[in-house]
Scaffold this motif. Sequence first.
Motif, PDB file in Angstrom:
ATOM      1  N   VAL A 240       0.855  -1.181   0.000  1.00 34.30           N
ATOM      2  CA  VAL A 240       0.000   0.000   0.000  1.00 34.30           C
ATOM      3  C   VAL A 240       0.890   1.230   0.000  1.00 34.30           C
ATOM      4  CG1 VAL A 240      -0.164   0.043   2.520  1.00 34.30           C
ATOM      5  CG2 VAL A 240      -1.972   1.099   1.140  1.00 34.30           C
ATOM      6  N   GLN A 241       0.410   2.298  -0.597  1.00 31.82           N
ATOM      7  CA  GLN A 241       1.151   3.556  -0.580  1.00 31.82           C
ATOM      8  C   GLN A 241       1.009   4.238   0.772  1.00 31.82           C
ATOM      9  OE1 GLN A 241      -0.268   5.865  -3.966  1.00 31.82           O
ATOM     10  NE2 GLN A 241       1.494   5.211  -5.169  1.00 31.82           N
ATOM     11  N   ALA A 242       2.004   5.020   1.129  1.00 28.75           N
ATOM     12  CA  ALA A 242       1.925   5.808   2.350  1.00 28.75           C
ATOM     13  C   ALA A 242       0.664   6.668   2.322  1.00 28.75           C
ATOM     14  CB  ALA A 242       3.157   6.688   2.489  1.00 28.75           C
ATOM     15  N   GLY A 243      -0.011   6.692   3.447  1.00 25.89           N
ATOM     16  CA  GLY A 243      -1.276   7.407   3.532  1.00 25.89           C
ATOM     17  C   GLY A 243      -2.484   6.539   3.264  1.00 25.89           C
ATOM     18  N   GLY A 244      -2.258   5.338   2.752  1.00 23.66           N
ATOM     19  CA  GLY A 244      -3.350   4.436   2.426  1.00 23.66           C
ATOM     20  C   GLY A 244      -3.828   3.626   3.609  1.00 23.66           C
ATOM     21  N   SER A 245      -4.738   2.693   3.312  1.00 25.40           N
ATOM     22  CA  SER A 245      -5.366   1.879   4.357  1.00 25.40           C
ATOM     23  C   SER A 245      -5.324   0.406   3.992  1.00 25.40           C
ATOM     24  CB  SER A 245      -6.819   2.303   4.553  1.00 25.40           C
ATOM     25  OG  SER A 245      -6.917   3.652   4.948  1.00 25.40           O
ATOM     26  N   LEU A 246      -5.342  -0.429   5.006  1.00 24.84           N
ATOM     27  CA  LEU A 246      -5.464  -1.875   4.856  1.00 24.84           C
ATOM     28  C   LEU A 246      -6.251  -2.399   6.041  1.00 24.84           C
ATOM     29  CD1 LEU A 246      -1.951  -3.364   3.882  1.00 24.84           C
ATOM     30  CD2 LEU A 246      -4.044  -3.453   2.514  1.00 24.84           C
ATOM     31  N   ARG A 247      -6.960  -3.514   5.831  1.00 26.60           N
ATOM     32  CA  ARG A 247      -7.605  -4.188   6.939  1.00 26.60           C
ATOM     33  C   ARG A 247      -7.082  -5.617   7.016  1.00 26.60           C
ATOM     34  NH1 ARG A 247     -13.942  -5.689   8.137  1.00 26.60           N
ATOM     35  NH2 ARG A 247     -13.527  -7.260   6.538  1.00 26.60           N
ATOM     36  N   LEU A 248      -6.502  -5.937   8.139  1.00 23.21           N
ATOM     37  CA  LEU A 248      -6.036  -7.291   8.391  1.00 23.21           C
ATOM     38  C   LEU A 248      -7.135  -8.077   9.095  1.00 23.21           C
ATOM     39  CD1 LEU A 248      -2.413  -6.585   9.678  1.00 23.21           C
ATOM     40  CD2 LEU A 248      -3.237  -6.799   7.325  1.00 23.21           C
TER      41      LEU A 248
ATOM     42  N   TYR B 196      -3.841   0.483  22.610  1.00 25.59           N
ATOM     43  CA  TYR B 196      -2.986   0.649  21.445  1.00 25.59           C
ATOM     44  C   TYR B 196      -1.592   1.116  21.844  1.00 25.59           C
ATOM     45  CZ  TYR B 196      -7.413   0.598  18.912  1.00 25.59           C
ATOM     46  OH  TYR B 196      -8.633   0.224  18.402  1.00 25.59           O
ATOM     47  N   ALA B 197      -0.633   0.774  21.010  1.00 21.93           N
ATOM     48  CA  ALA B 197       0.681   1.381  21.120  1.00 21.93           C
ATOM     49  C   ALA B 197       0.565   2.846  20.720  1.00 21.93           C
ATOM     50  CB  ALA B 197       1.670   0.668  20.205  1.00 21.93           C
ATOM     51  N   ASP B 198       1.374   3.685  21.333  1.00 20.20           N
ATOM     52  CA  ASP B 198       1.317   5.118  21.025  1.00 20.20           C
ATOM     53  C   ASP B 198       1.574   5.393  19.547  1.00 20.20           C
ATOM     54  OD1 ASP B 198       2.826   6.258  24.163  1.00 20.20           O
ATOM     55  OD2 ASP B 198       0.758   5.734  23.644  1.00 20.20           O
ATOM     56  N   SER B 199       2.397   4.568  18.925  1.00 19.02           N
ATOM     57  CA  SER B 199       2.783   4.791  17.536  1.00 19.02           C
ATOM     58  C   SER B 199       1.632   4.605  16.554  1.00 19.02           C
ATOM     59  CB  SER B 199       3.935   3.862  17.157  1.00 19.02           C
ATOM     60  OG  SER B 199       3.563   2.509  17.323  1.00 19.02           O
ATOM     61  N   VAL B 200       0.571   3.924  16.966  1.00 18.43           N
ATOM     62  CA  VAL B 200      -0.551   3.662  16.055  1.00 18.43           C
ATOM     63  C   VAL B 200      -1.861   4.264  16.538  1.00 18.43           C
ATOM     64  CG1 VAL B 200       0.557   1.503  15.354  1.00 18.43           C
ATOM     65  CG2 VAL B 200      -1.301   1.448  17.044  1.00 18.43           C
ATOM     66  N   LYS B 201      -1.849   4.833  17.718  1.00 17.74           N
ATOM     67  CA  LYS B 201      -3.073   5.371  18.297  1.00 17.74           C
ATOM     68  C   LYS B 201      -3.656   6.445  17.384  1.00 17.74           C
ATOM     69  CE  LYS B 201      -2.694   5.306  22.663  1.00 17.74           C
ATOM     70  NZ  LYS B 201      -2.304   5.632  24.064  1.00 17.74           N
ATOM     71  N   GLY B 202      -4.946   6.344  17.134  1.00 17.86           N
ATOM     72  CA  GLY B 202      -5.613   7.301  16.260  1.00 17.86           C
ATOM     73  C   GLY B 202      -5.575   6.923  14.790  1.00 17.86           C
ATOM     74  N   ARG B 203      -4.745   5.941  14.440  1.00 14.03           N
ATOM     75  CA  ARG B 203      -4.648   5.506  13.035  1.00 14.03           C
ATOM     76  C   ARG B 203      -5.148   4.069  12.849  1.00 14.03           C
ATOM     77  NH1 ARG B 203       0.155   4.929  10.713  1.00 14.03           N
ATOM     78  NH2 ARG B 203       1.276   4.477  12.662  1.00 14.03           N
TER      79      ARG B 203
ATOM     80  N   LEU C  59      -7.791  -5.766  12.224  1.00 12.10           N
ATOM     81  CA  LEU C  59      -6.983  -4.589  12.500  1.00 12.10           C
ATOM     82  C   LEU C  59      -7.140  -3.661  11.294  1.00 12.10           C
ATOM     83  CD1 LEU C  59      -4.992  -3.269  14.519  1.00 12.10           C
ATOM     84  CD2 LEU C  59      -3.140  -4.128  13.048  1.00 12.10           C
ATOM     85  N   GLN C  60      -7.894  -2.597  11.474  1.00 11.88           N
ATOM     86  CA  GLN C  60      -8.070  -1.599  10.426  1.00 11.88           C
ATOM     87  C   GLN C  60      -6.934  -0.586  10.560  1.00 11.88           C
ATOM     88  OE1 GLN C  60     -10.509  -1.251   7.864  1.00 11.88           O
ATOM     89  NE2 GLN C  60      -9.038   0.299   7.209  1.00 11.88           N
ATOM     90  N   MET C  61      -6.166  -0.439   9.491  1.00 12.08           N
ATOM     91  CA  MET C  61      -5.000   0.445   9.514  1.00 12.08           C
ATOM     92  C   MET C  61      -5.210   1.568   8.517  1.00 12.08           C
ATOM     93  SD  MET C  61      -1.947  -2.408   9.747  1.00 12.08           S
ATOM     94  CE  MET C  61      -2.231  -3.017   8.088  1.00 12.08           C
ATOM     95  N   SER C  62      -5.083   2.790   8.981  1.00 12.17           N
ATOM     96  CA  SER C  62      -5.264   3.954   8.128  1.00 12.17           C
ATOM     97  C   SER C  62      -4.048   4.868   8.267  1.00 12.17           C
ATOM     98  CB  SER C  62      -6.529   4.701   8.526  1.00 12.17           C
ATOM     99  OG  SER C  62      -7.663   3.869   8.443  1.00 12.17           O
ATOM    100  N   SER C  63      -3.931   5.806   7.323  1.00 15.57           N
ATOM    101  CA  SER C  63      -2.809   6.754   7.335  1.00 15.57           C
ATOM    102  C   SER C  63      -1.483   6.026   7.518  1.00 15.57           C
ATOM    103  CB  SER C  63      -3.007   7.789   8.449  1.00 15.57           C
ATOM    104  OG  SER C  63      -4.225   8.489   8.271  1.00 15.57           O
ATOM    105  N   LEU C  64      -1.300   4.978   6.746  1.00 13.64           N
ATOM    106  CA  LEU C  64      -0.117   4.141   6.908  1.00 13.64           C
ATOM    107  C   LEU C  64       1.165   4.903   6.557  1.00 13.64           C
ATOM    108  CD1 LEU C  64      -1.630   0.842   5.615  1.00 13.64           C
ATOM    109  CD2 LEU C  64      -0.430   1.085   7.781  1.00 13.64           C
ATOM    110  N   LYS C  65       2.199   4.590   7.294  1.00 11.58           N
ATOM    111  CA  LYS C  65       3.506   5.220   7.115  1.00 11.58           C
ATOM    112  C   LYS C  65       4.524   4.135   6.737  1.00 11.58           C
ATOM    113  CE  LYS C  65       2.454   8.367  10.952  1.00 11.58           C
ATOM    114  NZ  LYS C  65       2.893   8.841  12.284  1.00 11.58           N
ATOM    115  N   PRO C  66       5.608   4.512   6.093  1.00 13.92           N
ATOM    116  CA  PRO C  66       6.634   3.507   5.764  1.00 13.92           C
ATOM    117  C   PRO C  66       7.121   2.750   6.993  1.00 13.92           C
ATOM    118  CG  PRO C  66       7.035   5.514   4.533  1.00 13.92           C
ATOM    119  CD  PRO C  66       5.901   5.826   5.476  1.00 13.92           C
ATOM    120  N   GLU C  67       7.149   3.396   8.133  1.00  9.94           N
ATOM    121  CA  GLU C  67       7.616   2.727   9.352  1.00  9.94           C
ATOM    122  C   GLU C  67       6.607   1.718   9.894  1.00  9.94           C
ATOM    123  OE1 GLU C  67       7.453   6.027   8.784  1.00  9.94           O
ATOM    124  OE2 GLU C  67       6.885   7.120  10.617  1.00  9.94           O
ATOM    125  N   ASP C  68       5.419   1.650   9.318  1.00 14.85           N
ATOM    126  CA  ASP C  68       4.444   0.624   9.698  1.00 14.85           C
ATOM    127  C   ASP C  68       4.710  -0.701   8.988  1.00 14.85           C
ATOM    128  OD1 ASP C  68       1.916   3.152   9.636  1.00 14.85           O
ATOM    129  OD2 ASP C  68       2.837   2.272  11.412  1.00 14.85           O
TER     130      ASP C  68
END
Length: 122
Positions: free
Chosen positions: A12-20, A60-67, A81-90
């Motif tokens: 996924v591109q940075a800023g995108g979303s995925l659901r695990l 949540y871990a602080d690094s993912v809280k709110g996303r 696990l719904q993931m939004s606003s994904l960053k390369p470090e994710d």
Amino acid sequence: QVQLVESGGGLVQAGGSLRLSCAASGRTFSDYDMGWFRQAPGKGREFVAAVTASGVATRYADSVKGRFTISKNNAKNTGYLQMSSLKPEDAAVYYCAADRIGTYYTLDFGIWGQGTQVTVSS
């Protein structure tokens, strides 16, 4: 005990979303607290999120809280696990985990899935 199988990873591109998804089988899923963890190359496994057996309480871990949002559908024996606003470090291999009620507080999960890869391009 319950068995776990993750799915939904991908590129996924940075800023995108995925659901695990985490499909559970073998035992009553509503008897288990559930968590998501991740491991990036060269790093240790880290906590991402957890939910109680009933699905009511989350943390949540602080690094993912709110996303990221963790949820659990006991009727479908599946966690998410719904993931939004994904960053390369994710980017990492994401694992779901389950264990007896109370593990939500200790995070000492003993039942693990095989993992699903999430790649985030910048």
